[in-house]
Scaffold this active site. Sequence first.
Site, short mmCIF file in Angstrom:
data_model
loop_
_atom_site.label_atom_id
_atom_site.label_comp_id
_atom_site.label_asym_id
_atom_site.label_seq_id
_atom_site.Cartn_x
_atom_site.Cartn_y
_atom_site.Cartn_z
N GLU A 1 -1.19 0.46 -3.80
CA GLU A 1 -0.34 0.71 -2.51
C GLU A 1 0.89 0.73 -2.42
O GLU A 1 1.53 0.05 -1.82
CB GLU A 1 -0.90 -0.03 -1.44
N GLU B 1 -10.55 -0.73 -1.88
CA GLU B 1 -10.72 -1.48 -0.77
C GLU B 1 -11.16 -0.83 0.76
O GLU B 1 -10.76 0.08 0.76
CB GLU B 1 -9.11 -1.83 -0.37
C1 FCB Z 1 -4.19 -3.92 1.64
C2 FCB Z 1 -3.87 -4.87 0.59
C3 FCB Z 1 -4.66 -6.03 0.22
C4 FCB Z 1 -5.12 -6.61 1.68
C5 FCB Z 1 -5.60 -5.71 2.51
C6 FCB Z 1 -5.94 -6.13 3.64
O1 FCB Z 1 -3.12 -3.30 2.19
O2 FCB Z 1 -3.72 -4.17 -0.56
O3 FCB Z 1 -4.03 -7.07 -0.56
O4 FCB Z 1 -3.81 -7.20 2.19
O5 FCB Z 1 -4.61 -4.68 3.07
#
Ligand code: FCB
Length: 498
Positions: A224, A405
């Site tokens: 990210e 994620e």
């Molecule tokens: C993302 C991050 C991860 C975690 C989630 C909830 O942005 O990559 O580390 O904090 O959010």
Amino acid sequence: MSILTRRRLLRRAALSATATAAATGAGLAGTAAASAALAGCDESRDDRPRDPRSQPAPGGALRFPPGFGWGAATSAYQIEGAAKEDGRGESVWDTFSRTPGRVRNGDTGDVAADHYHRYVEDLDLMRELGLGSYRFSISWPRVQADGTGAPNQRGLDFYRRLIDGLHERGIAPMATLFHWDLPQALQDRGGWESRDVAQRFADYADHVFRALGDRVPVWLTINEPKTVVQNGYLHGHHAPGHRDPQAAYLVAHHLQLAHGLAVRALRAAGGDGRIGPAFNLHPCYPADSSPGAAEATRLYDGYENRLYLDSALTGRYPEDVLADLGPDSRMVRGIRDGDLAVISTPVDLVAVQYYTPIYVTAEGGTVRRWPTSEAEWQQIHPDGMYDILTRVTRDYGPIPLTVTENGLPTPDTLADDGTVDDAGRIRFLHDHLAAAHRAMADGVPLESFHVWSLLDNFEWAEGYDQRWGLVYVDYPTQRRIPKRSAHWYRDVIAAGGL
Ligand code: FCB
């Protein structure tokens, strides 16, 4: 800087994780399809051949293809602890979390989920879940305490043990090189504002590839980059805690450059490993059907998505974003000949992280349209998963995708009978997996899906307040208790679908 940019920066502040109360969902008028089309998030189908293996099975069950990677994700600073062991250096998150007022309750990652000492137990948990893929990150300051020079063998050995343990249990390792824990010594030399740090990152990556490359089938470069840009340099509520828009977008360029240099380092090191970037993508929709909202949404999408996707996958920064930043911006002045060729070095896959959509008003503000989770910045909208996955395939071609994620925090408590009933997480994951399945049925080459997160952990500026794990961590004892969602996910994995 243009007026629009200034307005955008202000509304970003309202959208940020610590100040989302400002975003409330009033006055939404546009139809979803009309709005989405304007935003480049068109829901219309394309003519790509569908994968018959991902069609709904008789009886309504959603089967995923054989070999689909069922996974879960974590990151080093959020779970490892052992902040001072085996030669680990300081990272910007050590500094930031120890600075009073930066993290809720003064929490730090010093101990976190103590995974550094409990990784064998955690590996066994993964096996019990039936995971096929585990995404974790490598801590740069464990490998190079001050971010340069010879690697620290004890740091590399930890990851070697972890990776071997995954293979022994039939779980494919997916390693992220950088999940925000920049060595503090490099921050002291300018951090990501310094172009040199991109080269330091490539050197670090080279050490890691040479030590571990034979055992890691998939690498992700930078987690990210947008979050570092926005949270670290625009709003200042993540390390290093700056509020400087000019610096922020120069940082974006250097992060992208670092990504490209790391891809080249992997190719130079040889081997079979695949590699790609890890982007958190936000589908952007106009909040109403006005032309102004469409225009504002287009630019918003540029900053949220195209800045990263276009540069890495097409070798161009989006013209509208460059124009909005202006020729005198530090970022535009920082782009050198050849940089975009490096940034767009071909990758093998793209990792998509999806949490929330964004609805943009004609004034460049944002509104809330769906219920949020305990994280106020997160609107729960599973169709956004479908929209963002199909959009990446439509706009950038059939490059393999992985979801690295997806998840939410729920108000989990340990009941007297020793169980944790997180029904909200089951519902959320069910609906997002169904949306991913629909995207696959419509031609998206999605190869795996990783729940954020395997374990409850240190949620950055929120400390330990938010619980994102499939597995509950009782921090005083470090006991792991699989939540109801973990049992549910195990059954989904065993069945190969929903
Ligand atoms: C993302 C991050 C991860 C975690 C989630 C909830 O942005 O990559 O580390 O904090 O959010």
